[in-house]
Design a protein around this motif. Sequence first.
Motif, PDB file in Angstrom:
ATOM      1  N   PRO A   1       0.790  -1.229  -0.176  1.00 52.59           N
ATOM      2  CA  PRO A   1      -0.092   0.162  -0.032  1.00 52.59           C
ATOM      3  C   PRO A   1       0.874   1.409   0.099  1.00 52.59           C
ATOM      4  N   MET A   2       2.079   1.181   0.276  1.00 53.60           N
ATOM      5  CA  MET A   2       2.985   2.359  -0.102  1.00 53.60           C
ATOM      6  C   MET A   2       3.365   2.406  -1.084  1.00 53.60           C
ATOM      7  N   GLU A   3       3.094   1.518  -2.163  1.00 59.59           N
ATOM      8  CA  GLU A   3       3.682   1.813  -3.574  1.00 59.59           C
ATOM      9  C   GLU A   3       2.402   2.106  -4.415  1.00 59.59           C
ATOM     10  N   VAL A   4       1.493   1.355  -4.392  1.00 58.93           N
ATOM     11  CA  VAL A   4       0.249   1.309  -5.013  1.00 58.93           C
ATOM     12  C   VAL A   4      -1.128   1.691  -4.512  1.00 58.93           C
ATOM     13  N   SER A   5      -1.973   2.331  -5.131  1.00 57.90           N
ATOM     14  CA  SER A   5      -3.399   2.759  -4.877  1.00 57.90           C
ATOM     15  C   SER A   5      -4.066   1.502  -4.340  1.00 57.90           C
ATOM     16  N   PRO A   6      -4.960   1.938  -3.440  1.00 51.92           N
ATOM     17  CA  PRO A   6      -5.954   0.451  -2.799  1.00 51.92           C
ATOM     18  C   PRO A   6      -6.412  -0.445  -4.008  1.00 51.92           C
ATOM     19  N   GLU A   7      -6.986   0.212  -5.010  1.00 53.23           N
ATOM     20  CA  GLU A   7      -7.538  -0.534  -6.144  1.00 53.23           C
ATOM     21  C   GLU A   7      -6.485  -1.405  -7.178  1.00 53.23           C
ATOM     22  N   LYS A   8      -5.078  -1.088  -6.686  1.00 51.52           N
ATOM     23  CA  LYS A   8      -4.263  -1.805  -7.607  1.00 51.52           C
ATOM     24  C   LYS A   8      -3.418  -2.620  -6.531  1.00 51.52           C
ATOM     25  N   MET A   9      -3.973  -3.168  -5.390  1.00 51.86           N
ATOM     26  CA  MET A   9      -3.206  -3.846  -4.560  1.00 51.86           C
ATOM     27  C   MET A   9      -3.400  -5.254  -5.362  1.00 51.86           C
ATOM     28  N   GLU A  10      -2.330  -6.047  -5.320  1.00 52.67           N
ATOM     29  CA  GLU A  10      -2.340  -7.512  -6.098  1.00 52.67           C
ATOM     30  C   GLU A  10      -1.867  -8.559  -4.704  1.00 52.67           C
ATOM     31  N   TYR A  11      -2.765  -9.213  -4.596  1.00 55.73           N
ATOM     32  CA  TYR A  11      -2.629 -10.404  -3.565  1.00 55.73           C
ATOM     33  C   TYR A  11      -3.239 -11.745  -3.954  1.00 55.73           C
ATOM     34  N   GLU A  12      -2.795 -12.746  -3.012  1.00 53.52           N
ATOM     35  CA  GLU A  12      -3.164 -14.005  -3.369  1.00 53.52           C
ATOM     36  C   GLU A  12      -3.609 -14.662  -2.303  1.00 53.52           C
ATOM     37  N   VAL A  13      -4.885 -15.114  -2.078  1.00 57.29           N
ATOM     38  CA  VAL A  13      -5.576 -15.919  -0.585  1.00 57.29           C
ATOM     39  C   VAL A  13      -5.402 -17.389  -1.191  1.00 57.29           C
ATOM     40  N   GLY A  14      -4.931 -17.800   0.045  1.00 55.46           N
ATOM     41  CA  GLY A  14      -4.380 -19.497  -0.151  1.00 55.46           C
ATOM     42  C   GLY A  14      -4.865 -19.959   1.208  1.00 55.46           C
ATOM     43  N   ILE A  15      -5.021 -21.386   0.898  1.00 58.21           N
ATOM     44  CA  ILE A  15      -5.843 -22.411   1.941  1.00 58.21           C
ATOM     45  C   ILE A  15      -5.183 -23.525   1.910  1.00 58.21           C
ATOM     46  N   PRO A  16      -4.009 -24.133   2.684  1.00 60.31           N
ATOM     47  CA  PRO A  16      -3.398 -25.386   2.529  1.00 60.31           C
ATOM     48  C   PRO A  16      -4.343 -26.355   2.817  1.00 60.31           C
ATOM     49  N   PHE A  17      -4.137 -27.552   2.109  1.00 63.73           N
ATOM     50  CA  PHE A  17      -5.144 -28.541   2.132  1.00 63.73           C
ATOM     51  C   PHE A  17      -4.646 -30.007   2.026  1.00 63.73           C
ATOM     52  N   LYS A  18      -5.176 -31.194   2.492  1.00 62.94           N
ATOM     53  CA  LYS A  18      -4.844 -32.574   1.960  1.00 62.94           C
ATOM     54  C   LYS A  18      -5.662 -32.890   1.022  1.00 62.94           C
ATOM     55  N   GLY A  19      -5.664 -33.839   0.104  1.00 63.64           N
ATOM     56  CA  GLY A  19      -6.531 -34.227  -0.857  1.00 63.64           C
ATOM     57  C   GLY A  19      -5.985 -34.362  -2.299  1.00 63.64           C
ATOM     58  N   SER A  20      -6.703 -34.636  -3.135  1.00 63.81           N
ATOM     59  CA  SER A  20      -6.405 -34.540  -4.683  1.00 63.81           C
ATOM     60  C   SER A  20      -7.531 -33.819  -5.507  1.00 63.81           C
ATOM     61  N   THR A  21      -7.213 -32.718  -6.089  1.00 68.17           N
ATOM     62  CA  THR A  21      -8.209 -31.930  -6.983  1.00 68.17           C
ATOM     63  C   THR A  21      -7.554 -31.527  -7.932  1.00 68.17           C
ATOM     64  N   ASP A  22      -8.319 -30.879  -8.882  1.00 68.94           N
ATOM     65  CA  ASP A  22      -7.841 -29.808 -10.227  1.00 68.94           C
ATOM     66  C   ASP A  22      -8.271 -28.459  -9.695  1.00 68.94           C
ATOM     67  N   GLY A  23      -7.804 -27.464 -10.231  1.00 67.52           N
ATOM     68  CA  GLY A  23      -8.213 -26.238 -10.001  1.00 67.52           C
ATOM     69  C   GLY A  23      -9.140 -25.948 -11.099  1.00 67.52           C
ATOM     70  N   ASP A  24      -9.792 -24.823 -11.097  1.00 62.09           N
ATOM     71  CA  ASP A  24     -10.481 -24.273 -12.262  1.00 62.09           C
ATOM     72  C   ASP A  24     -10.238 -22.700 -12.839  1.00 62.09           C
ATOM     73  N   VAL A  25     -11.079 -21.988 -13.298  1.00 63.93           N
ATOM     74  CA  VAL A  25     -10.779 -21.026 -14.031  1.00 63.93           C
ATOM     75  C   VAL A  25     -10.306 -19.888 -13.046  1.00 63.93           C
ATOM     76  N   LYS A  26     -10.669 -19.878 -11.821  1.00 62.34           N
ATOM     77  CA  LYS A  26     -10.609 -18.970 -10.779  1.00 62.34           C
ATOM     78  C   LYS A  26      -9.661 -19.465  -9.798  1.00 62.34           C
ATOM     79  N   VAL A  27      -9.876 -20.653  -9.184  1.00 60.34           N
ATOM     80  CA  VAL A  27      -9.059 -21.327  -8.105  1.00 60.34           C
ATOM     81  C   VAL A  27      -7.962 -22.237  -8.617  1.00 60.34           C
ATOM     82  N   LYS A  28      -6.750 -21.982  -8.335  1.00 57.50           N
ATOM     83  CA  LYS A  28      -5.507 -22.459  -8.637  1.00 57.50           C
ATOM     84  C   LYS A  28      -5.080 -23.604  -7.739  1.00 57.50           C
ATOM     85  N   ILE A  29      -4.420 -24.734  -8.092  1.00 58.19           N
ATOM     86  CA  ILE A  29      -3.770 -25.615  -7.200  1.00 58.19           C
ATOM     87  C   ILE A  29      -2.331 -25.610  -7.036  1.00 58.19           C
TER      88      ILE A  29
END
Length: 317
Positions: free
Chosen positions: A55-83
Amino acid sequence: MEIELKTVEENKVASISHVGPVEEMSELISELTRWVIEKGLQITQPPFVAYYTSPMEVSPEKMEYEVGIPFKGSTDGDVKVKIKIMPKHKTISTIFKGPYSEIGPIYAEMMQHTMKRKYEIIGAPREVYLNNPCDVPENELLTEVIFPVIDLGNCENPENVNIAENPEITIEEDSYTISPIGYAKRNGMNAFLEINNKYVHGLKELDNFSHVMVLWLADKIENTGYPNILQMYPPYALDKLTGVFATRAEYRPNPIAVTTCKILDVNEEKGTITVANLDAIDGTPIIDLKPYMPSFDRVKEPKIPKWLSFLWPEWVH
């Protein structure tokens, strides 16, 4: 504030990348949690967010981040959710108690700690949310702030590198002399390049570019036997056997490194270039500068291993 050096084990992670205000984060965490549960996966750790911009370098609407949840199991991602894979790596971390809006000073203290202890940050900082704001008042919120790091204080000791192979290599008699054009300098959290007087005229028109590729000499490890290392477990993925030419680690046959930096200011009169994202330490010799040109230096569909995908974003602004 207690800051710990820890080793994080490898984890499989479901993630959503996002550009926008951080206030949209909670909705993304809820969406990702529902997705993981609907897939029948076991959540193994609390959700986290990796921050690729500040937030010291870009405006709020340009903040780039990635939400993650660690898990066990087997699955493929989709258009929005990546593994993705969070590789085994070292971190420094601390626990902050209080409102999310007051967490900013913790980052400054963590940065000071890295410089004092001679750690190098090797990836995006992240926050792990240890409890739910729906369950506790703001002053009871617990957030773990994490910086992926390596220990530069031990970089001159070959025993501190996790080496897989160290074959005997005969050093060729041919040699070349490289003269520094300047040196990297740091003043707290700020970084700049101090160019030698005789090369200052070479800075003309550089201020019309947004980024510069900085070639620098990892001189602190130049004469420690690292030229013989061909395979290693790199510091950003401690359980991945990697050939030296498939890693960005500084332990190389010739200790030359390159970093693409955003140009913040060019002062031709003083011979200085203020930059962002420089990973060279104070006093590092600079051996060349090249302007970043998208038509030459960017590829359309790059591919990297899954275990690199959380330490660095696909694009750095």
